[in-house]
Design a protein around this motif. Structure first.
Motif, PDB file in Angstrom:
ATOM      1  N   UNK A 104       0.842  -1.157   0.091  1.00  0.00           N
ATOM      2  CA  UNK A 104      -0.243   0.039   0.001  1.00  0.00           C
ATOM      3  C   UNK A 104       1.007   1.155  -0.056  1.00  0.00           C
ATOM      4  N   UNK A 105       0.616   2.107  -1.058  1.00  0.00           N
ATOM      5  CA  UNK A 105       1.623   3.241  -1.132  1.00  0.00           C
ATOM      6  C   UNK A 105       0.701   4.507  -1.229  1.00  0.00           C
ATOM      7  N   UNK A 106       0.909   5.495  -0.492  1.00  0.00           N
ATOM      8  CA  UNK A 106       0.094   6.690  -0.163  1.00  0.00           C
ATOM      9  C   UNK A 106       0.651   7.784   0.111  1.00  0.00           C
ATOM     10  N   UNK A 107       2.234   7.910  -0.239  1.00  0.00           N
ATOM     11  CA  UNK A 107       2.759   9.298   0.310  1.00  0.00           C
ATOM     12  C   UNK A 107       2.527  10.210  -0.777  1.00  0.00           C
ATOM     13  N   UNK A 108       2.992  11.622  -0.418  1.00  0.00           N
ATOM     14  CA  UNK A 108       2.666  12.781  -1.511  1.00  0.00           C
ATOM     15  C   UNK A 108       1.324  13.264  -1.459  1.00  0.00           C
ATOM     16  N   UNK A 109       0.632  12.914  -0.499  1.00  0.00           N
ATOM     17  CA  UNK A 109      -0.729  13.380  -0.457  1.00  0.00           C
ATOM     18  C   UNK A 109      -0.997  14.526   0.659  1.00  0.00           C
ATOM     19  N   UNK A 110      -1.950  14.750   1.278  1.00  0.00           N
ATOM     20  CA  UNK A 110      -2.427  15.448   2.605  1.00  0.00           C
ATOM     21  C   UNK A 110      -3.038  14.595   3.504  1.00  0.00           C
ATOM     22  N   UNK A 111      -2.679  13.420   3.713  1.00  0.00           N
ATOM     23  CA  UNK A 111      -3.479  12.416   4.544  1.00  0.00           C
ATOM     24  C   UNK A 111      -3.072  12.597   5.915  1.00  0.00           C
ATOM     25  N   UNK A 112      -3.796  12.623   6.781  1.00  0.00           N
ATOM     26  CA  UNK A 112      -3.605  12.253   8.464  1.00  0.00           C
ATOM     27  C   UNK A 112      -3.227  10.860   8.660  1.00  0.00           C
TER      28      UNK A 112
END
Length: 736
Positions: free
Chosen positions: A314-322
């Protein structure tokens, strides 16, 4: 009787072999045998097709990694040919293949090639990979009515995908990856048997293609698609792989997407997808890979993705997630909201549609108003046009004389040469995805900035050698910036870093920013992570006598074209263009495949301190001078490539330029005496003369008379094409 038994004993194995060999492959029909030999010739005798003679039974050739021919009932049913020519978006070639050209010669006709190919009417599988095919794909491809699998990847085929493909009803797999296709994808809903669609690495768009519901694999990464993710995808019950990364998709991620029953690989990275992901979103148990990184997503990560992290990637870097795990690799939520608003601007077509009614009303009013003043304007226009025509005649003569100075050769453009503006944007495949590093990762990679890892310190800050956690070697450039204003202003200027990625540049892999507010100044430390090139520089290669001997004219031309492409990307591949790039031959690095890479180029960051702001402002108007200075420096590099001599002073540049200029205007022997002796016998005179002339033009004392980088690149490519034609004619032993 005894002799008869002996004879039978010798013949018996052959008789058995004939009996057990299927008649389907025993003999290829003479007509299709001739077609394969035509294919060999049209493809200019690639390595995979070497060694064929008229006695070769083509149906019995053992399959290899580069060639496979399958026959049935005297007909070819499967043909796979894999070459070693690289496409604009393909991986860097391995050592030993770097000398190959990217395309077939100017004599190649893609229309003639497919005219011959479609005579193999029983083909079910056709794969033509990395063969240097170029030109628009002919619509006659649909004559291959039996075709089930079509793979024409990693070539230089451009233009639109022909709509005739939608009539190839037996097609199960369509792979056109890593070409130069553009425009809209034709309607493929009629292809009910189609299971695999791979169109990645082109410039297709902006609409999502219309496709059938039986697809198992959809790969559309690295194109120009700009739309929402279509809701019809929910009906694709067989879909297992969905990859639309590196496009311009916007809007929310549909809630159904991750719960599709058969889906196991989902890649939505590097788009403009925004909004919240539902915390209660369901995830399919079949999912093994999900990449939603580098979008504009806000809120919390769905619980189902967090629970899957142990069994899936699962890859999700580079967003604005908390998130807690990757919080340092997320932007602030304000960034995603601002960028998301920009991303959803309606496309031009929609704006045009919305303005049609207003345009009609305006047209009526314009006609009425125009009728009132038309008489007066008519007289004015006649006088204006008459004067303008007279002025342009003299102006055209002056422009023509200036244009002649830019031309390095009076030769016509080579056949098949076309402007393909997007090619240079497809040269980043093979690099890891751009990422935002944490300060801990930067410190770890440099061993807390151990002085033993410091390579140099200068106007561009400190440069350290580092090692990432996966073992890869990188360079870390540390730059401190002090400026007035808010911290987010530097973020806007640093976004260009993610675009500095090209096959012929030492590319940027990512960055990290640490900002400290000290009113009225803001101090930011920017860490730029570059790829590390472990081989030598072009200067080292030419300075070593043995290595220089190995670099014949075709290899030096390939290197020169690579340098020019790197400079072209800096000038025109990013906006605004980057100039003043300190181009020196010692800054041209060679990777393990001797692929040239421009290093130490200008990093477009704000001024290093508040005191430099006035100076930076004064340089805004000097862009043209910096551009022409780059051209001059490129000319110096070409001068060393041609002569093989190291240049230590400006006076040597002028001396060597004068020698080349005299040599190109006099007898062949005069030019020969100036050129590197190790090149003798390896170059066509016209090829060398073209390269010499563009080098002289680059070194013009009058900066306005130096050519643009496009002119330089075109002349170098023309020189290479002349060289290729000369080499294929068997002139390699002729001494010039």
């Amino acid at each position: 009787m005894k002799n008869l038994r002996v004879c039978f004993a010798y013949l018996f194995p052959s008789i058995i072999l004939v009996l057990i060999t299927p008649s389907s492959v025993a003999q290829l029909s003479p007509s299709e045998s001739r077609i394969l030999f035509q294919v060999q010739k049209l493809l200019e005798y690639p390595q995979a097709l070497q060694g064929w003679t008229r006695w070769t039974n083509l149906c019995f050739l053992p399959p290899s990694s580069s060639l496979k021919i399958v026959c049935s009932n005297g007909h070819v049913t499967e043909l796979t040919i894999i070459g070693n020519k690289t496409s604009p978006s393909s991986h860097i070639p391995k050592a030993g293949s770097w000398t190959s050209l990217q395309t077939l010669s100017g004599k190649f006709s893609i229309d003639s090639f497919f005219t011959v190919m479609t005579k193999l009417s029983n083909l079910k599988v056709l794969s033509l990979v990395s063969l240097g095919l170029w030109g628009p794909l002919p619509s006659k491809i649909n004559r291959l009515l039996s075709l089930e699998m079509l793979n024409i990847s990693s070539n230089l085929i451009y233009g639109e995908i022909p709509s005739s493909i939608s009539s190839m009803m037996n097609l199960r797999s369509l792979v056109l990856v890593n070409n130069l296709f553009n425009g809209s994808v034709p309607d493929l809903q009629s292809l009910t048997s189609l299971e695999e669609l791979n169109l990645g690495g082109n410039k297709l768009g902006p609409e999502f293609p219309s496709v059938g519901k039986n697809l198992v694999t959809i790969i559309l990464r690295s194109n120009s698609l700009r739309s929402h993710i279509p809701s019809q995808i929910v009906h694709f019950e067989k879909l297992q792989v969905f990859d639309v990364s590196s496009n311009d998709f916007f809007g929310n991620i549909p809630s159904f997407l991750m719960s599709m029953p058969s889906l196991h690989s989902l890649n939505l990275a590097a788009n403009h997808l925004s909004g919240n992901l539902s915390e209660n979103m369901a995830c399919s148990s079949s999912l093994t890979f999900v990449d939603i990184s580098h979008n504009l997503l806000v809120g919390k990560l769905p619980a189902c993705l967090g629970s899957m992290s142990s069994k899936a990637t699962i890859l999700y870097s580079g967003n604005c997630l908390s998130t807690k795990r990757l919080n340092n690799q997320q932007h602030p939520s304000s960034f995603c909201k601002r960028e998301g608003a920009l991303a959803v601007k309606p496309p031009a077509k929609k704006l045009q549609d919305e303005s049609k009614s207003g345009a009609k009303l305006g047209l009526v009013i314009g006609i009425i108003g125009g009728a009132v003043v038309i008489a007066g304007l008519l007289v004015f226009l006649i006088v204006f046009i008459f004067r303008k025509a007279n002025g342009e005649r003299s102006h055209h003569k002056m422009d023509k004389s200036v244009a002649n100075k830019y031309s390095a050769s009076a030769s016509p453009r080579p056949n098949g040469t076309r402007h393909i503006p997007q090619a240079m944007k497809q040269a980043t495949l093979g690099l890891p995805p751009y990422r935002i590093f944490t300060s801990e990762e930067i410190e770890d990679s440099t061993n807390n900035f151990d002085p033993s890892n410091l390579i140099e310190e200068g106007s561009q800050g400190q440069l350290y050698k580092g090692w990432l956690r996966d073992g890869s070697v990188v360079l870390v450039n540390c730059i401190k910036i002090r400026q007035k204003g808010l911290p987010h202003s530097i973020m806007q200027q640093i976004e260009v870093l993610s675009n500095l990625r090209h096959r012929h540049m030492v590319s940027v892999l990512g960055h990290c920013i640490i900002t400290e507010q000290d009113h009225p100044l803001t101090t930011s430390t920017v860490f730029i992570v570059f790829e590390h090139i472990s081989n030598v520089s072009l200067r080292d290669q030419l300075a070593d006598g043995r290595k220089r001997e190995m670099l014949k004219w075709p290899q030096r031309m390939a290197m020169s074209i690579g340098i020019a492409r790197g400079v072209q990307f800096l000038h025109t591949g990013v906006a605004p263009g980057i100039y003043g790039n300190n181009l020196k031959i010692e800054n041209i690095l060679l990777d393990d495949s001797l692929n040239t890479k421009v290093s130490r180029y200008n990093i477009p960051l704000p001024s290093k301190s508040a005191q430099d702001e006035h100076t930076a402002t004064n340089h805004i108007g000097s862009t043209n001078h910096a551009e022409k200075e780059d051209i001059y420096q490129l000319g110096v590099i070409l001068l060393e490539v041609i002569t093989g001599k190291q240049i230590a002073s400006p006076s040597e540049i002028e001396e060597m330029k004068d020698e080349l200029e005299n040599g190109s205007s006099e007898a062949t022997s005069v030019l020969k005496s100036v050129i590197d002796p190790s090149l003798r016998g390896t170059y066509a005179y016209e090829s060398m003369k073209t390269a010499v002339q563009i080098t002289i033009n680059c070194l013009s004392k009058v900066s306005s008379q130096r050519p643009s980088i496009e002119d330089v690149l075109w002349n170098l490519q023309y020189s290479m094409q002349v060289q290729e034609s000369w080499t294929s004619s068997g002139n390699l032993s002729t001494k010039f």
